[in-house]
Design an enzyme around this catalytic site. Structure first.
Site, PDB file in Angstrom:
ATOM      1  N   PRO A 147       0.822  -1.207   0.000  1.00 46.08           N
ATOM      2  CA  PRO A 147       0.000   0.000   0.000  1.00 46.08           C
ATOM      3  C   PRO A 147       0.860   1.263   0.000  1.00 46.08           C
ATOM      4  O   PRO A 147       2.046   1.199   0.363  1.00 46.08           O
ATOM      5  CB  PRO A 147      -0.801  -0.102   1.298  1.00 46.08           C
ATOM      6  CG  PRO A 147      -0.565  -1.444   1.841  1.00 46.08           C
ATOM      7  CD  PRO A 147       0.655  -1.999   1.208  1.00 46.08           C
ATOM      8  N   GLY A 150       6.875   2.691   2.666  1.00 46.30           N
ATOM      9  CA  GLY A 150       8.340   2.780   2.677  1.00 46.30           C
ATOM     10  C   GLY A 150       9.024   1.999   1.574  1.00 46.30           C
ATOM     11  O   GLY A 150      10.186   1.631   1.718  1.00 46.30           O
ATOM     12  N   GLU A 210     -23.457  12.590  16.555  1.00 43.56           N
ATOM     13  CA  GLU A 210     -22.190  11.958  16.950  1.00 43.56           C
ATOM     14  C   GLU A 210     -22.390  11.012  18.128  1.00 43.56           C
ATOM     15  O   GLU A 210     -21.804   9.931  18.177  1.00 43.56           O
ATOM     16  CB  GLU A 210     -21.131  13.017  17.294  1.00 43.56           C
ATOM     17  CG  GLU A 210     -20.701  13.890  16.126  1.00 43.56           C
ATOM     18  CD  GLU A 210     -20.244  13.108  14.904  1.00 43.56           C
ATOM     19  OE1 GLU A 210     -19.729  11.982  15.053  1.00 43.56           O
ATOM     20  OE2 GLU A 210     -20.433  13.612  13.774  1.00 43.56           O
TER      21      GLU A 210
HETATM   22  P1  ATP Z   1       4.233   5.208  -2.604  1.00 42.18           P
HETATM   23  O1  ATP Z   1       3.741   3.853  -2.925  1.00 42.18           O
HETATM   24  O2  ATP Z   1       3.107   6.180  -2.386  1.00 42.18           O
HETATM   25  O3  ATP Z   1       5.311   5.718  -3.499  1.00 42.18           O
HETATM   26  P2  ATP Z   1       6.160   4.343  -0.703  1.00 42.18           P
HETATM   27  O4  ATP Z   1       5.730   3.029  -0.176  1.00 42.18           O
HETATM   28  O5  ATP Z   1       7.201   4.364  -1.733  1.00 42.18           O
HETATM   29  O6  ATP Z   1       4.892   5.149  -1.154  1.00 42.18           O
HETATM   30  P3  ATP Z   1       7.912   6.043   0.726  1.00 42.18           P
HETATM   31  O7  ATP Z   1       7.940   7.128  -0.294  1.00 42.18           O
HETATM   32  O8  ATP Z   1       9.072   5.162   0.822  1.00 42.18           O
HETATM   33  O9  ATP Z   1       6.599   5.206   0.543  1.00 42.18           O
HETATM   34  O10 ATP Z   1       7.634   6.645   2.159  1.00 42.18           O
HETATM   35  C1  ATP Z   1       7.189   7.968   2.364  1.00 42.18           C
HETATM   36  C2  ATP Z   1       7.732   8.486   3.673  1.00 42.18           C
HETATM   37  O11 ATP Z   1       7.133   7.789   4.768  1.00 42.18           O
HETATM   38  C3  ATP Z   1       9.214   8.260   3.843  1.00 42.18           C
HETATM   39  O12 ATP Z   1       9.947   9.338   3.381  1.00 42.18           O
HETATM   40  C4  ATP Z   1       9.380   8.085   5.343  1.00 42.18           C
HETATM   41  O13 ATP Z   1       9.524   9.335   5.968  1.00 42.18           O
HETATM   42  C5  ATP Z   1       8.060   7.511   5.776  1.00 42.18           C
HETATM   43  N1  ATP Z   1       8.102   6.048   5.968  1.00 42.18           N
HETATM   44  C6  ATP Z   1       7.367   5.147   5.306  1.00 42.18           C
HETATM   45  N2  ATP Z   1       7.598   3.904   5.742  1.00 42.18           N
HETATM   46  C7  ATP Z   1       8.523   4.005   6.702  1.00 42.18           C
HETATM   47  C8  ATP Z   1       9.199   3.068   7.547  1.00 42.18           C
HETATM   48  N3  ATP Z   1       8.940   1.763   7.466  1.00 42.18           N
HETATM   49  N4  ATP Z   1      10.102   3.528   8.417  1.00 42.18           N
HETATM   50  C9  ATP Z   1      10.371   4.841   8.506  1.00 42.18           C
HETATM   51  N5  ATP Z   1       9.765   5.782   7.753  1.00 42.18           N
HETATM   52  C10 ATP Z   1       8.859   5.388   6.862  1.00 42.18           C
END
Ligand code: ATP
Length: 620
Positions: free
Chosen positions: A201, A205, A423
């Site tokens: 989703p 990260g 609510e």
């Molecule tokens: P999308 O699918 O929307 O591109 P993504 O899964 O690639 O999202 P990221 O861009 O890697 O998500 O994460 C966005 C931000 O959320 C990161 O810059 C970080 O600050 C935070 N973040 C997300 N997951 C983690 C994690 N597991 N640990 C620490 N920070 C996280």
């Protein structure tokens, strides 16, 4: 052509132009003082015997005057030549030296007279192409990949910067080892997956994981998003893929990371012939060909990320391409705590901040949501001029993220009363329904997202499975607001439209996806939908009209029953409803504990949200 060459070409053209202008406008007039005179002056000079010599051109008569001394600069006079049949005889009579001049132009003159008219056009053309490329440096670079190359060591992202991704990390470790010591793997004849697809989703990260992989391995990292391959020009996408792989092969071992790979990797069969996008198809074909084209030991690992794996082309997922898929899931309580710890590392925290408690009440939040909460909390602390970030800041930050910013405009008395009952309707039905999530907070402060109030429920633990009893309770809670309005004001209002939308959607899924309708049985009636995109369910297009109307009927029954159940609960606990709604109008925000306390005082009942013991236990 590299940047340096392009530059010198432009400088060369510019120098040529300057030289030409200088020689024509400055140098020539300087060495020969030329004076424009009328033809009559020429005739006077001739008659007066002042002329030394004459050059006859087709269009002009150029002549120099006799000089008094050698030191005086020659003065050349120029008159426009008019039709004068006696000119030659007059010149002969006067005894001056005269002759014709062949009209020769310097090569430079000729070159510029040809090129100059095209110059504005060339400039316009150049700027248009530059624009189209979105700031690229020249037309020639259109087919070059826009990948950003970052050196692994400079990335600065390590696995220690990520929380709650333990399993994904274990799988990626192998790839890191390979990138660090490819020879060891080659010795054993081991072949590593060429492609790794991170699936999960939004905000979990995935991008960060790919960066951490490059950071840990210390190898260059080529970053590109799927959509940036495709431009409006045919063939550019494919050229960019080719260029990206060429660049990467030169820098091996390295990682190519394509974020949002669904931008190019969409199934070619989707949407039928009409929707086919041949440019995207060409780009995808080129990607497939490139992935086949290099052996797995070249040291290039391709990583992709998507939150819509179901729409990817099957050819992309077969062994030899993205043959390894890593699921990046929403973090568990432990993971959430780690993420919160990471994002609050550099914040001055008040001792009252309890990150465990925050992790507990935030199931379903992604890493990005938690990072957002931590950031919002620090912003709130700065705004109130606090010394450090306190627990209250976190509470407010969670509310902001869940419900949007609080709006300052107050509601009229009658609207506030209605909203308070609405609510409390949600909250009380939640208190008295089996397996409901505990009520955390009820507010009638309008939010910037447009809600006039909200009831926040927080699950006590991560949920993997939800039983039918709980789903039915959820439906009743959603309709609790409308039921309270019907009960107290004897009419519904527009305030329940969002509740109805969510309830209908849930009921539809219960009937068409979860087989929870006795009449229709355990059959799936929903079309294939996305796992992560929780936008509405689509009905199967091949349903018979009778079945489709039976589905609608079952949905109607489920929602109506839920509303009746909510009404029954509110009628039974009318006294509590009036009492707490009054309290809510007074205080605007009340907590779950306050509600439980009022129930205890009015009905002498302890509300517990335990499941499966559904009903509140009566004290004897
Ligand atoms: P999308 O699918 O929307 O591109 P993504 O899964 O690639 O999202 P990221 O861009 O890697 O998500 O994460 C966005 C931000 O959320 C990161 O810059 C970080 O600050 C935070 N973040 C997300 N997951 C983690 C994690 N597991 N640990 C620490 N920070 C996280």
């Amino acid at each position: 052509m590299d940047k340096k060459q392009k530059f010198s070409l432009w400088y060369f053209a510019l120098t040529l132009l300057i030289v030409w202008l200088f020689s024509d406008l400055v140098y020539k007039p300087l060495i020969t003082r030329q004076m424009e005179v009328p033809y009559s002056t020429f005739l006077d000079d001739l008659a007066g015997g002042r002329i030394q010599d004459v050059s006859l051109r087709d269009d002009r008569v150029l002549y120099s005057l006799k000089r008094e001394s050698e030191r005086v600069r020659p003065v050349i006079r120029s008159a426009v030549r008019i039709q004068d049949l006696d000119l030659v005889s007059r010149l002969s009579e006067a005894g001056v030296v005269f002759g014709g001049v062949a009209q020769t132009r310097s090569i430079l003159d000729t070159l510029f007279s040809i090129l100059l008219p095209f110059l504005p056009m060339m400039l316009i053309w150049y700027f248009i192409f530059k624009r189209m490329q979105g700031g690229g440096s020249s037309v020639m670079s259109l087919g070059r990949s826009k990948a950003q190359e970052i050196q692994g060591e400079m990335m600065g992202v390590r696995f220690s910067d990520l929380g709650g991704v333990g399993e994904a990390e274990v799988e990626l470790r192998e790839i890191i080892d390979f990138l660090k010591e490819p020879e060891r793997f080659n010795q054993f004849g081991a072949k590593l997956p060429k492609g790794v697809l991170l699936v999960g989703p939004p905000g979990t990260g995935k991008t960060l994981l790919a960066k951490a992989t490059a950071g840990e391995a210390g190898v260059p990292f080529f970053f590109m998003t799927g959509s940036s391959f495709v431009e409006m020009f045919v063939g550019v996408g494919a050229a960019r893929v080719r260029d990206l792989f060429e660049q990467a092969k030169k820098k091996a071992p390295c990682i190519i990371f394509i974020d949002e790979i669904d931008g190019i990797g969409q199934s070619r069969a989707r949407g039928g012939m009409m929707a086919s996008n041949s440019e995207q198809e060409n780009t995808l074909n080129q990607l497939l060909a490139e992935m086949d084209g290099f052996s797995s030991n070249t040291g290039v690992v391709i990583m992709g990320a998507t939150n819509r794996p179901e729409i990817l082309d099957q050819a992309l997922l077969r062994p030899g391409r993205f043959d390894r898929q890593i699921q990046v899931v929403l973090p568990t309580e432990e993971g959430r705590l780690e993420i919160l710890q990471i994002h609050t590392r550099d914040m001055p925290l008040n001792p009252d901040v309890n990150l465990e408690a925050i992790a507990k009440i935030t199931p379903g939040f992604s890493g990005a949501d938690l990072a957002n909460i931590a950031n919002e909390a620090s912003l709130l602390a700065v705004r109130r001029d606090g010394e450090n970030v306190a627990m209250d800041d976190f509470d407010l930050a969670i509310e902001r993220v869940v419900a949007g910013l609080q709006r300052k405009t107050p509601l009229t008395e009658s609207v506030r009363r209605r909203v308070a009952y609405h609510e409390m309707g949600h909250a009380l039905v939640a208190c008295y329904s089996p397996c409901s999530d505990p009520v955390h907070k009820v507010s009638i402060i309008p939010t910037a997202k447009g809600a006039l109030g909200y009831t926040m429920q927080m699950p006590t633990e991560d949920q993997y499975l939800i039983g039918e009893t709980e789903l039915r309770s959820r439906l009743a809670v959603m309709l609790g607001g409308r039921a309270a309005e019907l009960f107290v004001f004897e009419e519904a209002s527009t305030g329940a439209s969002n509740d109805l939308e969510r309830a209908t959607e849930l009921a539809r899924r219960m009937v068409t996806e979860f087989g929870m309708s006795e009449k229709l049985g355990p059959v799936r009636y929903a079309g294939s939908g996305s796992m992560y995109l929780q936008s509405g369910t689509v009905s199967r297009s091949d349903l018979s009209p009778e079945t489709a109307s039976a589905v609608d009927e079952e949905i109607r029954i489920l929602v109506t029953e839920a509303q009746e159940r909510a009404l029954d609960i509110l009628k039974e606990h009318e006294k509590v409803l009036h009492e707490i709604s009054g309290l809510l109008q007074e205080k605007e925000v009340i907590t779950g504990e306050e509600i439980v306390a009022v129930v205890k005082r009015v009905e002498n009942v302890d509300i517990t949200f335990d499941c499966p013991s559904p009903l509140p236990k009566r004290n004897s």
